[in-house]
Design a protein around this motif. Structure first.
Motif, PDB file in Angstrom:
ATOM      1  N   LEU A  24      21.102  52.860   5.594  1.00 43.66           N
ATOM      2  CA  LEU A  24      19.851  53.980   5.505  1.00 43.66           C
ATOM      3  C   LEU A  24      20.170  55.134   6.671  1.00 43.66           C
ATOM      4  O   LEU A  24      19.726  56.064   6.342  1.00 43.66           O
ATOM      5  N   GLY A  25      20.167  54.436   7.777  1.00 44.18           N
ATOM      6  CA  GLY A  25      20.144  55.245   9.050  1.00 44.18           C
ATOM      7  C   GLY A  25      21.294  56.365   8.939  1.00 44.18           C
ATOM      8  O   GLY A  25      21.087  57.649   9.292  1.00 44.18           O
ATOM      9  N   ASP A  26      22.583  55.867   8.318  1.00 47.77           N
ATOM     10  CA  ASP A  26      23.337  56.857   7.987  1.00 47.77           C
ATOM     11  C   ASP A  26      23.188  58.067   7.034  1.00 47.77           C
ATOM     12  O   ASP A  26      23.365  59.231   7.185  1.00 47.77           O
ATOM     13  N   LEU A  27      22.576  57.738   5.901  1.00 43.86           N
ATOM     14  CA  LEU A  27      22.004  58.407   4.860  1.00 43.86           C
ATOM     15  C   LEU A  27      20.976  59.427   5.522  1.00 43.86           C
ATOM     16  O   LEU A  27      21.158  60.557   5.361  1.00 43.86           O
ATOM     17  N   GLU A  28      20.094  59.081   6.516  1.00 44.57           N
ATOM     18  CA  GLU A  28      19.164  59.810   6.813  1.00 44.57           C
ATOM     19  C   GLU A  28      19.669  60.917   7.727  1.00 44.57           C
ATOM     20  O   GLU A  28      19.409  62.139   7.881  1.00 44.57           O
ATOM     21  N   ALA A  29      20.676  60.387   8.599  1.00 43.68           N
ATOM     22  CA  ALA A  29      21.445  61.291   9.629  1.00 43.68           C
ATOM     23  C   ALA A  29      22.238  62.558   8.915  1.00 43.68           C
ATOM     24  O   ALA A  29      22.198  63.502   9.162  1.00 43.68           O
ATOM     25  N   ALA A  30      22.795  61.906   7.879  1.00 44.59           N
ATOM     26  CA  ALA A  30      23.734  63.034   6.945  1.00 44.59           C
ATOM     27  C   ALA A  30      22.906  64.039   6.248  1.00 44.59           C
ATOM     28  O   ALA A  30      22.970  65.147   6.065  1.00 44.59           O
ATOM     29  N   TYR A  31      21.581  63.628   5.743  1.00 47.04           N
ATOM     30  CA  TYR A  31      20.638  64.457   5.322  1.00 47.04           C
ATOM     31  C   TYR A  31      20.367  65.407   5.984  1.00 47.04           C
ATOM     32  O   TYR A  31      20.131  66.718   5.938  1.00 47.04           O
ATOM     33  N   VAL A  32      19.977  65.133   7.348  1.00 48.15           N
ATOM     34  CA  VAL A  32      19.661  66.138   8.288  1.00 48.15           C
ATOM     35  C   VAL A  32      20.672  67.137   8.764  1.00 48.15           C
ATOM     36  O   VAL A  32      20.439  68.083   8.715  1.00 48.15           O
ATOM     37  N   GLU A  33      21.813  66.443   8.998  1.00 53.13           N
ATOM     38  CA  GLU A  33      22.877  67.219   9.522  1.00 53.13           C
ATOM     39  C   GLU A  33      23.295  68.030   8.354  1.00 53.13           C
ATOM     40  O   GLU A  33      23.782  69.193   8.489  1.00 53.13           O
ATOM     41  N   ARG A  34      23.387  67.804   7.045  1.00 50.47           N
ATOM     42  CA  ARG A  34      23.913  68.533   6.021  1.00 50.47           C
ATOM     43  C   ARG A  34      22.902  69.669   5.908  1.00 50.47           C
ATOM     44  O   ARG A  34      23.269  70.783   5.486  1.00 50.47           O
ATOM     45  N   GLY A  35      21.568  69.453   6.111  1.00 53.14           N
ATOM     46  CA  GLY A  35      20.607  70.632   6.163  1.00 53.14           C
ATOM     47  C   GLY A  35      20.908  71.625   7.319  1.00 53.14           C
ATOM     48  O   GLY A  35      20.932  72.758   6.840  1.00 53.14           O
ATOM     49  N   ALA A  36      21.147  71.336   8.143  1.00 53.25           N
ATOM     50  CA  ALA A  36      21.676  72.181   9.199  1.00 53.25           C
ATOM     51  C   ALA A  36      22.870  72.867   9.036  1.00 53.25           C
ATOM     52  O   ALA A  36      23.078  74.142   9.206  1.00 53.25           O
ATOM     53  N   GLN A  37      23.687  72.253   8.533  1.00 53.89           N
ATOM     54  CA  GLN A  37      24.983  72.836   7.959  1.00 53.89           C
ATOM     55  C   GLN A  37      24.901  73.911   6.982  1.00 53.89           C
ATOM     56  O   GLN A  37      25.635  74.850   6.992  1.00 53.89           O
ATOM     57  N   ILE A  38      23.822  73.523   6.011  1.00 49.96           N
ATOM     58  CA  ILE A  38      23.911  74.607   4.933  1.00 49.96           C
ATOM     59  C   ILE A  38      23.201  75.775   5.438  1.00 49.96           C
ATOM     60  O   ILE A  38      23.464  76.914   5.280  1.00 49.96           O
ATOM     61  N   VAL A  39      22.312  75.560   6.426  1.00 54.32           N
ATOM     62  CA  VAL A  39      21.737  76.727   7.233  1.00 54.32           C
ATOM     63  C   VAL A  39      22.722  77.591   7.614  1.00 54.32           C
ATOM     64  O   VAL A  39      22.645  78.993   7.679  1.00 54.32           O
ATOM     65  N   ALA A  40      23.622  77.047   8.616  1.00 54.87           N
ATOM     66  CA  ALA A  40      24.393  77.703   9.211  1.00 54.87           C
ATOM     67  C   ALA A  40      25.352  78.193   8.553  1.00 54.87           C
ATOM     68  O   ALA A  40      25.767  79.422   8.660  1.00 54.87           O
ATOM     69  N   CYS A  41      25.761  77.679   7.358  1.00 55.95           N
ATOM     70  CA  CYS A  41      26.601  78.271   6.339  1.00 55.95           C
ATOM     71  C   CYS A  41      26.381  79.702   5.670  1.00 55.95           C
ATOM     72  O   CYS A  41      26.843  80.492   5.480  1.00 55.95           O
ATOM     73  N   ASP A  42      25.106  79.356   5.063  1.00 54.09           N
ATOM     74  CA  ASP A  42      24.450  80.596   4.618  1.00 54.09           C
ATOM     75  C   ASP A  42      24.247  81.790   5.455  1.00 54.09           C
ATOM     76  O   ASP A  42      24.357  82.962   5.210  1.00 54.09           O
TER      77      ASP A  42
END
Length: 68
Positions: A24-42
């Motif tokens: 669950l911790g991996d899923l939560e961390a990836a969710y936050v990290e992917r959100g930041a990555q999407i913002v950077a990519c945009d």
């Protein structure tokens, strides 16, 4: 006139990956990290579009790439 596309706009976007058996911790961390990555990519995508539009303006062509 050719403008130089900034390095950040030329790099492929990163995307966090999950381990083979995520917790669950991996899923939560990836969710936050992917959100930041999407913002950077945009942001990089917008920078590339702005550079292209500026180059077109400098060359006297239509600037709208995004249909705005």
């Amino acid at each position: 006139m050719r403008l130089v596309l900034p390095e950040v706009a030329r790099r492929p976007c990163a995307l966090a990956a999950l381990p083979s058996e995520p917790t669950l911790g991996d899923l939560e961390a990836a969710y936050v990290e992917r959100g930041a990555q999407i913002v950077a990519c945009d942001g990089a995508r917008r920078l590339a579009i702005e550079t292209l539009e500026a180059e077109r303006n400098a060359n006297g062509k239509s600037a709208s790439v995004t249909g705005r």
